[in-house]
Design a protein around this motif. Structure first.
Motif, short mmCIF file in Angstrom:
data_model
loop_
_atom_site.label_atom_id
_atom_site.label_comp_id
_atom_site.label_asym_id
_atom_site.label_seq_id
_atom_site.Cartn_x
_atom_site.Cartn_y
_atom_site.Cartn_z
N MET A 1 0.81 -1.23 -0.08
CA MET A 1 0.15 0.02 -0.03
C MET A 1 0.81 1.23 -0.24
N MET A 57 -4.36 -0.83 10.72
CA MET A 57 -3.78 -1.31 9.60
C MET A 57 -4.69 -2.33 9.03
N GLU A 58 -5.33 -3.21 9.96
CA GLU A 58 -6.36 -4.25 9.32
C GLU A 58 -7.39 -3.72 8.97
N GLU A 61 -6.70 -1.86 5.48
CA GLU A 61 -6.42 -3.08 4.39
C GLU A 61 -7.87 -3.68 3.89
N LYS A 62 -8.69 -3.93 5.11
CA LYS A 62 -9.90 -4.17 4.82
C LYS A 62 -10.75 -3.47 3.84
N TRP A 64 -9.58 -0.93 1.78
CA TRP A 64 -8.75 -1.00 0.43
C TRP A 64 -9.07 -2.06 -0.52
N ASN A 65 -8.95 -3.28 0.19
CA ASN A 65 -9.24 -4.38 -0.57
C ASN A 65 -10.76 -4.37 -1.27
N THR A 209 4.43 0.38 2.29
CA THR A 209 4.33 -0.46 3.27
C THR A 209 5.46 -1.70 3.00
N GLU A 212 5.17 -4.37 0.27
CA GLU A 212 5.02 -4.01 -1.13
C GLU A 212 6.77 -3.96 -1.82
#
Length: 300
Positions: A1, A57-58, A61-62, A64-65, A209, A212
């Motif tokens: 990310m 961050m979890e 990420e959720k 963004w996914n 991050t 990546e």
């Protein structure tokens, strides 16, 4: 990310970059909640996210996914990169730790033996500026130099960290220009003042991050001054790699989330060129690191 800080309509926001688009994280979360009947939220700026990354961050990420699979639903919160002002990704690191003479090619150009242990100094966080911000030439220096560097952003508190565990403490990577007033640096006999004038730490444009970056020790790194490439190397030429640096430094002090390590600069700096090259008003510095991006700053 690819996380960044940007300004729009005088508001400072956190964004996620994808190619030439930047998605407003707060607005992404609002759309995510509307579509999924949830009530997640992220407070604070990117400094806050880095410091509290284990908690937030979890969720990011959720969201963004989900957003990547719903591009039509989130297109209204995507901004063209050219239409926003990108700020320093982080602005308040507790420590900005720098490593000197950490590229073999940089030691060769100075005709010095590579150090047996890392050479450590610091820059004050007050000298941080962002992409496209001006590097201001101080009146009392005639030898202001550039230094392209890969910077490590720490994401977890740690002391006495082993080399094997060191990368677990990394949040991500960014670019830093370790601007240096050489005459002040060498006259003082220590480096902090000559490297900590206001605006002497351009940083950004994003924090990538760590997931990546497959190998932070195999990234092309270049610096252009007014379109001419003056530094051209690869992080594989680091003398002390990132796990070693983190472990070595953590024996002396505790790392905190948000701390930054600037890992050193390769050959081609102005003071060791023949003839010497120093920054002048009207110049433009452009640093590029593979898989991270471009950090560009004018000089005045």
């Amino acid at each position: 990310m690819r996380l960044l800080t940007f300004q729009q309509n005088e508001q400072t926001k956190v964004g996620i970059q994808e190619k030439e688009s930047v998605y407003d994280l707060k607005e992404l979360i609002e759309i995510f909640n509307q579509h999924n009947g949830e009530n997640v939220s992220i407070k604070g700026d990117l400094d806050f996210i880095v410091v509290h990354n284990e908690e937030v961050m979890e969720t990011i990420e959720k969201v963004w996914n989900w957003a990547q699979a719903k591009k039509e639903d989130v297109s209204q919160v995507a901004h063209k990169l050219e239409n926003i002002k990108v700020l320093p990704p982080v602005s308040r690191p507790g420590k900005l730790v720098c490593v000197g003479n950490n590229y073999m090619d940089h030691c060769i150009e100075q005709n010095v033996e590579p150090p047996k242990k890392p050479m450590i100094f610091s820059k004050w966080p007050s000298c941080i500026v962002g992409p496209n911000d001006v590097i201001k030439l101080p009146e009392d220096s005639a030898q202001v130099d550039y230094e392209a560097e890969l910077a490590v952003v720490i994401g977890e508190k740690g002391k006495n960290i082993s080399e094997e565990e060191a990368l677990n403490y990394v949040f991500g990577y960014t670019i830093l220009n370790d601007v240096s007033a050489r005459d002040i640096q060498f006259e003082d006999g220590q480096w902090v003042r000559g490297k900590s004038y206001d605006t002497f730490a351009p940083i950004g444009p994003v924090i990538v991050t760590k997931d990546e970056i497959e190998d932070p020790h195999n990234l092309e790194i270049t610096l252009e001054l007014n379109g001419e490439i003056l530094q051209d190397s690869n992080t594989k030429n680091l003398i002390f790699n990132i796990p070693y640096l983190i472990s070595y430094l953590s024996k002396g002090f505790t790392f905190e989330p948000g701390d930054i390590i600037a890992t050193g600069t390769p050959h081609g700096v102005g003071v060791f060129r023949d003839p010497q090259v120093f920054l002048e008003s009207g110049d433009t510095c452009k640093i590029q690191i593979e898989n991270i991006g471009v950090l560009e700053n004018p000089v005045r």
